[in-house]
Each structure stands twice: as structure tokens, then as C-alpha cells.
Design a protein around this motif. Structure first.
Motif, PDB file in Angstrom:
ATOM      1  N   VAL A  83      36.506  47.409  53.310  1.00 51.53           N
ATOM      2  CA  VAL A  83      36.856  46.036  52.686  1.00 51.53           C
ATOM      3  C   VAL A  83      37.204  46.084  51.053  1.00 51.53           C
ATOM      4  O   VAL A  83      37.110  47.279  50.676  1.00 51.53           O
ATOM      5  CB  VAL A  83      35.564  44.783  52.558  1.00 51.53           C
ATOM      6  N   HIS A  84      37.883  45.193  50.560  1.00 51.65           N
ATOM      7  CA  HIS A  84      38.174  45.112  49.159  1.00 51.65           C
ATOM      8  C   HIS A  84      37.032  44.344  48.538  1.00 51.65           C
ATOM      9  O   HIS A  84      36.615  43.144  48.621  1.00 51.65           O
ATOM     10  CB  HIS A  84      39.451  44.373  48.762  1.00 51.65           C
ATOM     11  N   ALA A 100      38.653  40.732  51.936  1.00 50.09           N
ATOM     12  CA  ALA A 100      37.797  40.809  50.636  1.00 50.09           C
ATOM     13  C   ALA A 100      36.511  40.336  50.899  1.00 50.09           C
ATOM     14  O   ALA A 100      36.263  39.737  51.740  1.00 50.09           O
ATOM     15  CB  ALA A 100      38.612  39.608  49.862  1.00 50.09           C
ATOM     16  N   LEU A 101      35.430  41.235  50.297  1.00 48.98           N
ATOM     17  CA  LEU A 101      34.143  40.807  50.439  1.00 48.98           C
ATOM     18  C   LEU A 101      33.500  40.533  48.843  1.00 48.98           C
ATOM     19  O   LEU A 101      33.909  41.353  47.938  1.00 48.98           O
ATOM     20  CB  LEU A 101      33.202  41.937  50.998  1.00 48.98           C
ATOM     21  N   ILE A 102      32.832  39.385  48.941  1.00 51.30           N
ATOM     22  CA  ILE A 102      32.376  39.106  47.699  1.00 51.30           C
ATOM     23  C   ILE A 102      30.936  39.355  47.456  1.00 51.30           C
ATOM     24  O   ILE A 102      30.170  39.351  48.507  1.00 51.30           O
ATOM     25  CB  ILE A 102      32.453  37.343  47.292  1.00 51.30           C
ATOM     26  N   PHE A 103      30.593  39.879  46.307  1.00 54.16           N
ATOM     27  CA  PHE A 103      29.295  40.258  45.888  1.00 54.16           C
ATOM     28  C   PHE A 103      28.860  39.760  44.667  1.00 54.16           C
ATOM     29  O   PHE A 103      29.552  39.420  43.647  1.00 54.16           O
ATOM     30  CB  PHE A 103      28.940  41.734  46.024  1.00 54.16           C
ATOM     31  N   LEU A 104      27.368  39.676  44.490  1.00 50.29           N
ATOM     32  CA  LEU A 104      26.865  39.493  43.120  1.00 50.29           C
ATOM     33  C   LEU A 104      27.255  40.484  42.123  1.00 50.29           C
ATOM     34  O   LEU A 104      26.601  41.713  42.498  1.00 50.29           O
ATOM     35  CB  LEU A 104      25.421  39.275  43.261  1.00 50.29           C
ATOM     36  N   GLY A 105      28.164  40.293  41.274  1.00 49.62           N
ATOM     37  CA  GLY A 105      28.364  41.557  40.282  1.00 49.62           C
ATOM     38  C   GLY A 105      27.685  41.413  39.032  1.00 49.62           C
ATOM     39  O   GLY A 105      26.823  40.755  38.774  1.00 49.62           O
ATOM     40  N   PRO A 106      28.173  42.080  37.881  1.00 49.00           N
ATOM     41  CA  PRO A 106      29.247  43.146  38.054  1.00 49.00           C
ATOM     42  C   PRO A 106      29.063  44.309  39.108  1.00 49.00           C
ATOM     43  O   PRO A 106      28.271  44.508  39.715  1.00 49.00           O
ATOM     44  CB  PRO A 106      29.369  43.647  36.572  1.00 49.00           C
ATOM     45  N   PRO A 107      30.012  45.314  39.109  1.00 47.49           N
ATOM     46  CA  PRO A 107      29.890  46.585  39.886  1.00 47.49           C
ATOM     47  C   PRO A 107      28.789  47.196  39.570  1.00 47.49           C
ATOM     48  O   PRO A 107      28.279  47.326  38.372  1.00 47.49           O
ATOM     49  CB  PRO A 107      31.095  47.199  39.720  1.00 47.49           C
TER      50      PRO A 107
END
Length: 309
Positions: free
Chosen positions: A43-44, A20-27
Motif C-alpha cells: 500500500v501507499h 492508499a492506506l490512511i493512518f494516524l501520523g506523522p510517520p
């Protein structure tokens, strides 16, 4: 990014077997774009509401993240540097790489909204700062409303009307890709950023220093390291010459923020250093950075390596 819009929209909910890779969302945020450009399908993707959520969510189950570090127009991302002050960074989580992307902002509205209708502009504070000239010229009376991210600003436009909000009198500054994710939105003006060389640099972060980063397209940048430096509590001022002499490695940038743990009005410093020759092996560069930190310690300066890449 334009060719990857549908892929971005679908990949956030797929690939459960991947790290998993976390990012500042939303998509649809620029963080999402930057991550997809270097990780692709390896990655997910997991969206979080704030940059703080990205740092705080890093764990063995969510081992990777991406955070904006600096914009070429609006400067350092203060929220990221505030979080780099925390003790868990350099102990549990680390900076493992970087990537840059060009930032092309669009003014996005609900369909059929005209620019003369707009009374409120929503976006992340960095994006608002990167479009000052456009806003001054075309929307001087509009109120500017900060949001957690550019894509969340776009999503705000989809909310129903209320006593305090009219979507038909509002706009968002964000990437044009959101119009692929949210069909009810359209681009009113494109390329509204100040200057055409607007770039944002991102840090890749991980939980633990030994986990392999699953690059699909590894960035080819000079070897670098990030060191957090806390001056002596009893010192009236930071002696930069003493730190630079002890470090004895080329410094590409110095940032500072108020210290969380030191005396009032004493700052914590972030020194980004680089390998001057560029030909060092990973092991040699790791040893070089750790020797520099030892020299800082011997000079009476408390330092922590936040990342080596």
C-alpha cells in the motif's frame, strides 16, 4: 519494528501506484508500525493528524485505514468508539480486520537533555495513561500535555523555543523509531510502559465492504463481527438479556458510548461477536451474522453491522 525503521521513513512518500492506506501520523506512530507489519509494501501510506481524520478521509481514492481500538493497559480508545457511533460507519465504511502489536514506549528528548531537566511530557493520552507508574516515580512534578499522536509529540520537541515552550525542558513518550526519523532526538529511557505485556489492538477499516484488502501478511484471527446496537428510545434501560438471547452468537466484548441520536443518557452499544467453531467459511459466517441481526430486528432492537472479518 527496529528493522523496518528506514523502510517506514521512506515508504510514506513512495509507491504512488498502490492503494492508499490512511493512518494516524506523522510517520513513526504505532499506527504506522501496525499498518506496516501487515501491509508492508502493498500500500501507499498517507498520514493524517487525528483518528477522526482517518475515518473522515476514507473514500474511493483513500480506500483503507487503520485505527487503534484498545490497549491492554489503558483500555478502549474512546475517540475510535465515538467515531463508530456515526451513521457513515456501517453504511460507507466498514471494519475489515484487526491486528495487534506490542507497545514499548520510550522517553525521548532532544540530545543531551537529562531527566532532571524535564518539566513537560508530551504524548497521546493513551500513551500517557500507559506510563503512569514511570511518570509518578521519575517525573512526578512534570506537566502532562496530550497530543494528537505519539510521533507528533516527538515532532513537538523539534520546535524552536518560545515564551511558553522550551524543548530542552521537554520530553515525549513515543516509539524509539522516531529517533531514526528525527536525528536530533535520542532515547533517554526505554521500556517505560506499565507492564511488559502492553499490547494495542487496531481495526483495519475500508471504504466499501467489497474492496479486497491488500494484506501482505494476513492476520490469522478468529472470525469476528462488530455490531452497533441502539436501544429503544422509549426504554428506560437497556435489556441486555433480551439482546444477548436474540443475538445467539458468542460475544467477546461489549462497549458503550453515549448515543448521538437517542434520549438523554441512553447509550449506543458495540457488540463484538465471534465464530465459536472457527471453521466456518466466509460466506457461512456472513450469513450467520446477518441472521443474528435479523433476530435483533424482530426483537425490536435497532442494529447495524459495522464490520465482518
Amino acid at each position: 519494528m527496529s528493522n523496518n525503521s528506514s523502510a517506514l521513513a521512506s515508504r510514506s512518500d513512495e509507491a504512488q501506484g498502490l492503494p492508499a492506506l490512511i493512518f494516524l501520523g506523522p510517520p513513526g506512530t504505532y499506527s504506522h508500525q501496525a499498518a506496516f507489519d501487515v501491509f508492508g509494501d502493498s500500500v501507499h501510506y498517507v498520514a493524517k493528524q487525528t483518528i477522526a481524520d482517518v475515518f473522515e478521509s476514507l473514500s474511493s481514492d483513500l480506500p483503507f485505514g487503520i485505527v487503534p481500538q484498545e490497549n491492554s493497559t489503558n483500555g478502549s480508545v474512546i475517540e475510535t468508539y465515538n467515531l463508530l457511533r456515526c451513521e457513515v460507519v456501517g453504511r460507507d465504511s466498514f471494519v475489515r480486520g484487526e491486528t495487534n502489536i506490542p507497545i514499548k514506549h520510550s522517553l525521548v528528548v532532544r540530545q543531551n537533555v537529562k531527566i532532571e531537566d524535564i518539566e513537560h511530557v508530551f504524548s497521546h493520552e493513551q500513551a500517557l495513561g500507559q506510563c503512569k507508574a514511570f511518570l509518578k516515580a521519575f517525573l512526578p512534578k512534570a506537566s502532562l500535555v496530550p497530543t494528537d499522536s505519539t510521533a507528533s509529540a516527538a515532532r513537538t520537541l523539534l520546535n524552536p523555543p518560545s515564551d511558553s515552550f522550551d524543548p530542552l525542558k521537554s520530553a515525549a513518550i513515543c516509539s524509539a523509531v522516531v529517533t531514526s526519523l528525527f536525528p536530533d532526538l535520542e532515547v533517554l529511557r526505554a521500556g517505560i510502559q506499565d507492564g511488559q505485556s502492553n499490547m494495542t489492538r487496531f481495526y483495519i477499516v475500508s471504504y466499501g465492504v467489497d474492496v479486497g484488502v491488500p494484506w501482505q501478511t494476513p492476520p490469522t484471527y478468529q472470525k469476528r463481527a462488530l455490531i452497533r446496537l441502539l436501544p429503544d428510545r422509549d426504554s428506560a434501560a437497556w435489556d441486555s438479556s433480551r439482546a444477548i438471547k436474540a443475538l445467539n452468537i458468542p460475544i467477546s466484548r461489549i462497549d458503550r458510548r453515549p448515543s448521538l441520536y437517542s434520549t438523554t443518557f441512553h447509550d449506543v452499544y458495540f457488540l463484538e461477536v465471534y465464530a465459536e467453531g472457527g471453521g466456518e467459511s466466509d460466506v457461512a459466517w456472513f450469513d450467520c451474522v446477518n441472521q443474528a441481526v435479523e433476530r435483533l430486528r424482530q426483537a425490536g432492537l435497532k442494529s447495524t453491522v459495522l464490520g465482518i472479518w
